[in-house]
Design a protein around this motif. Structure first.
Motif, short mmCIF file in Angstrom:
data_model
loop_
_atom_site.label_atom_id
_atom_site.label_comp_id
_atom_site.label_asym_id
_atom_site.label_seq_id
_atom_site.Cartn_x
_atom_site.Cartn_y
_atom_site.Cartn_z
N SER A 37 0.74 -1.30 -0.16
CA SER A 37 0.29 0.18 -0.21
C SER A 37 1.35 0.85 -0.26
CB SER A 37 -0.67 0.35 0.89
OG SER A 37 -2.00 1.07 1.82
N LEU A 38 1.56 1.29 0.73
CA LEU A 38 2.90 1.65 0.74
C LEU A 38 3.92 2.73 -0.31
CD1 LEU A 38 4.41 1.79 4.21
CD2 LEU A 38 2.54 3.29 3.24
N LYS A 39 3.83 1.61 -1.42
CA LYS A 39 4.44 1.73 -2.18
C LYS A 39 3.53 2.57 -3.50
CE LYS A 39 6.83 -1.45 -5.73
NZ LYS A 39 7.31 -2.99 -6.18
N LYS A 40 2.35 1.56 -3.70
CA LYS A 40 1.30 2.10 -4.40
C LYS A 40 1.10 4.02 -4.21
CE LYS A 40 -1.26 -1.87 -5.16
NZ LYS A 40 -2.98 -2.63 -4.84
N LEU A 41 1.41 4.11 -2.57
CA LEU A 41 1.17 5.75 -2.59
C LEU A 41 2.42 6.44 -3.13
CD1 LEU A 41 -0.82 7.73 -1.14
CD2 LEU A 41 0.08 7.53 0.43
N GLU A 42 3.83 6.02 -2.93
CA GLU A 42 4.83 6.33 -3.54
C GLU A 42 4.53 6.33 -5.28
OE1 GLU A 42 8.03 5.36 0.22
OE2 GLU A 42 8.03 3.99 -1.72
N GLU A 43 4.25 5.78 -5.25
CA GLU A 43 3.54 5.92 -6.72
C GLU A 43 2.82 7.54 -7.38
OE1 GLU A 43 2.96 1.98 -8.06
OE2 GLU A 43 4.89 0.94 -7.67
N ARG A 44 2.67 7.01 -7.01
CA ARG A 44 0.90 8.35 -6.76
C ARG A 44 1.32 9.45 -7.06
NH1 ARG A 44 -3.48 5.48 -7.25
NH2 ARG A 44 -3.85 3.55 -5.71
N VAL A 45 2.22 9.71 -5.61
CA VAL A 45 3.42 11.20 -5.19
C VAL A 45 4.17 11.09 -6.51
CG1 VAL A 45 4.60 12.12 -3.72
CG2 VAL A 45 2.09 11.04 -3.03
N GLY A 46 5.14 9.93 -6.80
CA GLY A 46 5.88 10.63 -7.33
C GLY A 46 7.17 10.74 -6.56
N SER A 47 7.27 10.00 -4.85
CA SER A 47 8.83 10.12 -4.70
C SER A 47 8.58 9.06 -3.34
CB SER A 47 8.80 11.88 -4.20
OG SER A 47 9.48 11.87 -2.99
N LYS A 48 9.62 8.90 -2.81
CA LYS A 48 9.41 8.29 -1.69
C LYS A 48 9.28 9.03 -0.52
CE LYS A 48 11.77 4.79 -2.83
NZ LYS A 48 11.71 3.32 -2.28
N LEU A 49 8.38 8.42 -0.02
CA LEU A 49 7.35 9.36 1.12
C LEU A 49 8.07 8.81 2.78
CD1 LEU A 49 4.11 8.30 0.59
CD2 LEU A 49 5.63 10.40 0.06
N PHE A 50 9.65 7.45 2.67
CA PHE A 50 10.15 7.61 4.09
C PHE A 50 11.02 6.79 3.70
CE2 PHE A 50 5.78 6.00 5.70
CZ PHE A 50 5.77 6.60 6.60
N VAL A 51 12.61 7.35 4.81
CA VAL A 51 13.41 6.71 4.28
C VAL A 51 13.46 5.39 5.03
CG1 VAL A 51 15.83 7.03 4.99
CG2 VAL A 51 14.44 8.74 3.68
N ARG A 52 13.93 4.23 4.84
CA ARG A 52 13.89 3.28 6.14
C ARG A 52 14.71 2.62 5.98
NH1 ARG A 52 10.01 3.07 1.91
NH2 ARG A 52 8.26 2.37 2.77
N SER A 53 14.65 2.39 7.74
CA SER A 53 16.47 1.76 8.08
C SER A 53 15.98 0.57 9.73
CB SER A 53 17.53 2.41 8.60
OG SER A 53 16.30 2.92 9.95
#
Length: 300
Positions: A37-53
């Motif tokens: 779901s988060l990946k789809k939202l990032e695709e809609r926005v066209g940018s990374k929303l989170f930095v994952r660690s």
């Protein structure tokens, strides 16, 4: 393309908790589902929303920009769904109900029971906050209704009297002098107007409490009163629930509360909606009146 409600809800929960696993658990879905779901939202926005660690997920600048608007988008959708339910012959859909957490202890059981048994197609979301904030949310279409203490009046709001209560100072032991009162810890919720008013009156009467312990929960204050740790400024209904053997301090000031059902005039505009509200009001009045009779609440 617009994001879906599920995508926004998952994004907001992940931002709040800073961890995808915990967010998925909170939402009751699997981690892979939330990640997708988060990946789809990032695709809609066209940018990374989170930095994952390894330590979790932190919002990017783009993520913070989306988060700033997410609440408004979610509330618009909830409002649309809620309004749509008002235009059916049977009252259906989801309603958002606000109630102060202490009032919830005695008012929500009859409310939820009535909805579950008589309106099975209605889903309830409960929101807890100070009454003045809840009434403001009703006014601004963020809540469908509220069970509120001393709600402010507005031409756009309907206020229906349910019951009453009274704030005052309680103690769970025999006291023989003002000095004994001053030496006991006093437990209060300082944000409440009732508490502030009573404290001013107590100070005017000459009380000088040596130790005041603040808490954001009246229920916690009542529990400490029950355990005979000190005094507390409480509404009598909360005192009866948690510390029934406690007594009013003789001569202490009181603050009268009105507890009302609050909703917008324009929200209850169909036969189904009016039937629902009338039934809820009737059930709450009857149940709270029973509590009044059982507890024999007196007003001075």
């Amino acid at each position: 393309m617009f994001p879906t409600y599920i995508e926004l809800e998952g994004f907001k929960e992940t931002a709040r908790l800073g961890n995808i696993s915990r967010a998925a658990q909170s939402l009751g879905i699997s981690q892979p589902s939330l990640s997708q779901s988060l990946k789809k939202l990032e695709e809609r926005v066209g940018s990374k929303l989170f930095v994952r660690s390894k330590s979790g997920s932190e919002l990017t600048d783009a993520g913070r920009a989306v988060l700033a608007e997410a609440d408004q988008l979610l509330n618009l959708w909830k409002r649309a769904v809620s309004r749509a339910s008002l235009h059916t012959e049977e009252f259906t859909g989801k309603i958002r109900v606000g109630c102060h957490v202490s009032v919830a202890q005695y008012a929500l059981s009859p409310f939820v029971r009535c909805v579950h048994e008589e309106f099975p197609k209605v889903q309830v979301e409960l929101i807890h906050d100070l009454s003045r904030r809840l009434v403001d949310q009703v006014l601004h279409n963020e809540l469908d209704m509220a069970i509120a203490i001393n709600p402010f009046e507005s031409p756009e709001l309907v206020l229906r009297q349910l019951t009453h209560d009274e704030f005052t100072l309680f103690v769970n032991r025999k006291l023989h002098s003002p000095e004994e009162i001053n030496n006991l810890p006093l437990f209060i919720d300082p944000k409440l107007h009732q508490t502030q008013t009573i404290l001013r009156s107590l100070y005017a009467k000459g009380y000088r409490f040596e130790k005041i312990i603040e808490s954001s929960s009246l229920d916690v204050c009542a529990g400490l009163l029950r355990d005979n740790v000190g005094l507390s400024v409480l509404p009598e209904r909360v005192q009866k629930l948690y510390a029934s053997h406690a007594e009013r301090v003789e001569g202490a000031p009181t603050f009268h509360d009105e507890i009302k059902l609050v909703y917008r005039v324009d929200r209850i505009n169909t036969t189904a909606a009016k039937t629902f509200v009338r039934r809820i009001e009737k059930v709450l009045k009857e149940e709270l009146q029973k509590n009044d009779d059982n507890h024999e609440i007196e007003f001075h």
